[in-house]
Write a protein that holds these residues in place. Structure first.
Motif, PDB file in Angstrom:
ATOM      1  N   UNK A  31     159.077 115.080 -42.541  1.00 28.60           N
ATOM      2  CA  UNK A  31     159.566 114.481 -41.202  1.00 28.60           C
ATOM      3  C   UNK A  31     158.081 114.891 -40.324  1.00 28.60           C
ATOM      4  N   UNK A  32     157.389 115.673 -40.427  1.00 31.46           N
ATOM      5  CA  UNK A  32     156.375 116.213 -39.629  1.00 31.46           C
ATOM      6  C   UNK A  32     155.152 114.993 -40.326  1.00 31.46           C
ATOM      7  N   UNK A  33     155.026 114.681 -41.525  1.00 33.55           N
ATOM      8  CA  UNK A  33     154.042 113.890 -41.971  1.00 33.55           C
ATOM      9  C   UNK A  33     154.514 112.401 -41.454  1.00 33.55           C
ATOM     10  N   UNK A  34     155.702 112.169 -41.549  1.00 34.71           N
ATOM     11  CA  UNK A  34     156.211 110.921 -41.034  1.00 34.71           C
ATOM     12  C   UNK A  34     155.918 110.649 -39.300  1.00 34.71           C
ATOM     13  N   UNK A  35     156.235 111.701 -38.643  1.00 37.64           N
ATOM     14  CA  UNK A  35     155.916 111.781 -37.071  1.00 37.64           C
ATOM     15  C   UNK A  35     154.152 111.528 -37.175  1.00 37.64           C
ATOM     16  N   UNK A  36     153.523 112.385 -37.791  1.00 39.92           N
ATOM     17  CA  UNK A  36     152.040 112.195 -37.631  1.00 39.92           C
ATOM     18  C   UNK A  36     151.401 110.650 -37.820  1.00 39.92           C
ATOM     19  N   UNK A  37     152.158 110.127 -38.994  1.00 44.48           N
ATOM     20  CA  UNK A  37     151.415 108.676 -39.495  1.00 44.48           C
ATOM     21  C   UNK A  37     152.064 108.031 -38.332  1.00 44.48           C
ATOM     22  N   UNK A  38     153.105 108.076 -37.692  1.00 45.33           N
ATOM     23  CA  UNK A  38     153.385 107.275 -36.468  1.00 45.33           C
ATOM     24  C   UNK A  38     152.584 107.466 -35.449  1.00 45.33           C
ATOM     25  N   UNK A  39     152.201 108.705 -35.008  1.00 45.43           N
ATOM     26  CA  UNK A  39     151.289 108.951 -33.878  1.00 45.43           C
ATOM     27  C   UNK A  39     150.041 108.394 -34.313  1.00 45.43           C
ATOM     28  N   UNK A  40     149.317 108.386 -35.388  1.00 45.79           N
ATOM     29  CA  UNK A  40     148.059 107.786 -35.708  1.00 45.79           C
ATOM     30  C   UNK A  40     148.364 106.289 -35.654  1.00 45.79           C
ATOM     31  N   UNK A  41     149.198 105.590 -35.980  1.00 43.42           N
ATOM     32  CA  UNK A  41     149.380 104.278 -36.067  1.00 43.42           C
ATOM     33  C   UNK A  41     149.218 103.785 -34.412  1.00 43.42           C
ATOM     34  N   UNK A  42     150.156 104.745 -33.581  1.00 43.12           N
ATOM     35  CA  UNK A  42     150.098 104.391 -31.988  1.00 43.12           C
ATOM     36  C   UNK A  42     148.401 104.617 -31.535  1.00 43.12           C
ATOM     37  N   UNK A  85     147.134 114.367 -27.551  1.00 41.35           N
ATOM     38  CA  UNK A  85     147.659 115.761 -27.589  1.00 41.35           C
ATOM     39  C   UNK A  85     148.983 115.709 -28.790  1.00 41.35           C
ATOM     40  N   UNK A  86     149.453 114.761 -28.697  1.00 41.81           N
ATOM     41  CA  UNK A  86     150.568 114.811 -29.762  1.00 41.81           C
ATOM     42  C   UNK A  86     150.210 114.699 -31.364  1.00 41.81           C
TER      43      UNK A  86
END
Length: 174
Positions: A31-42, A85-86
């Protein structure tokens, strides 16, 4: 006989609970990895702008937005700063989940993000993994639960004198 079945049931409960630990740890890490990838995409577009104009420094880009004469840019500075920051937070969280199982467990128990932990728990589906790590967790949890419960019950029985015959009590008090 009933006591033996209760011990087995308690052991089985501990086993089933224990095998959940590695699966939950794995789900949290994913879940952390998925959120990080989504954050990087943003942040992708902002990273490109920072690379072109600010030598890859996202903080410099945010600072530029904050001092801009354009009120829209100043308003967006807070949004971009939040995204940056996120992304940093999720990268730190992902690094924490790259350690050994003991480090991952300690991180989940003491420093995990409450929101991500709750999200993982809500989405978690109980599973019985037959991986060596899950089996070890299951057996360790089962033994710990069985020993602790039986020890507690024996201690209570000893304190209240249950299981001792009248002769045994008289012999000890002479």
């Amino acid at each position: 006989m009933l006591r033996s079945y209760l011990r087995l049931a308690l052991f089985a409960l501990g086993l089933l609970v224990g095998v959940q630990v590695p699966g939950f740890i794995d789900d949290y890490g994913k879940r952390v990895a998925a959120h990080r990838l989504e954050s990087e995409q943003g942040l992708k577009g902002f990273r490109e702008t920072a690379r072109r104009f600010f030598k890859d420094d996202l903080q410099a880009l945010v600072a530029h937005y904050r001092v801009s004469a354009d009120p829209v840019m100043r308003s967006d500075a807070q949004s971009v700063a939040g995204l940056v920051e996120r992304a940093h937070f999720l990268a730190r969280e992902e690094r924490a989940m790259q350690g050994g199982w003991y480090a991952q467990l300690w991180h989940l128990a003491t420093a995990a993000d409450d929101e991500l932990l709750a999200e993982t728990y809500r989405a978690y589906r109980y599973q019985v993994l037959l991986a060596p790590q899950a089996i070890a967790w299951g057996i360790a949890s089962a033994l710990l639960l069985a020993w602790t419960t039986e020890g507690l019950l024996l201690m209570l029985a000893w304190v209240f004198g249950a299981g001792q015959g009248r002769r045994t009590q008289e012999r000890h008090w002479r």
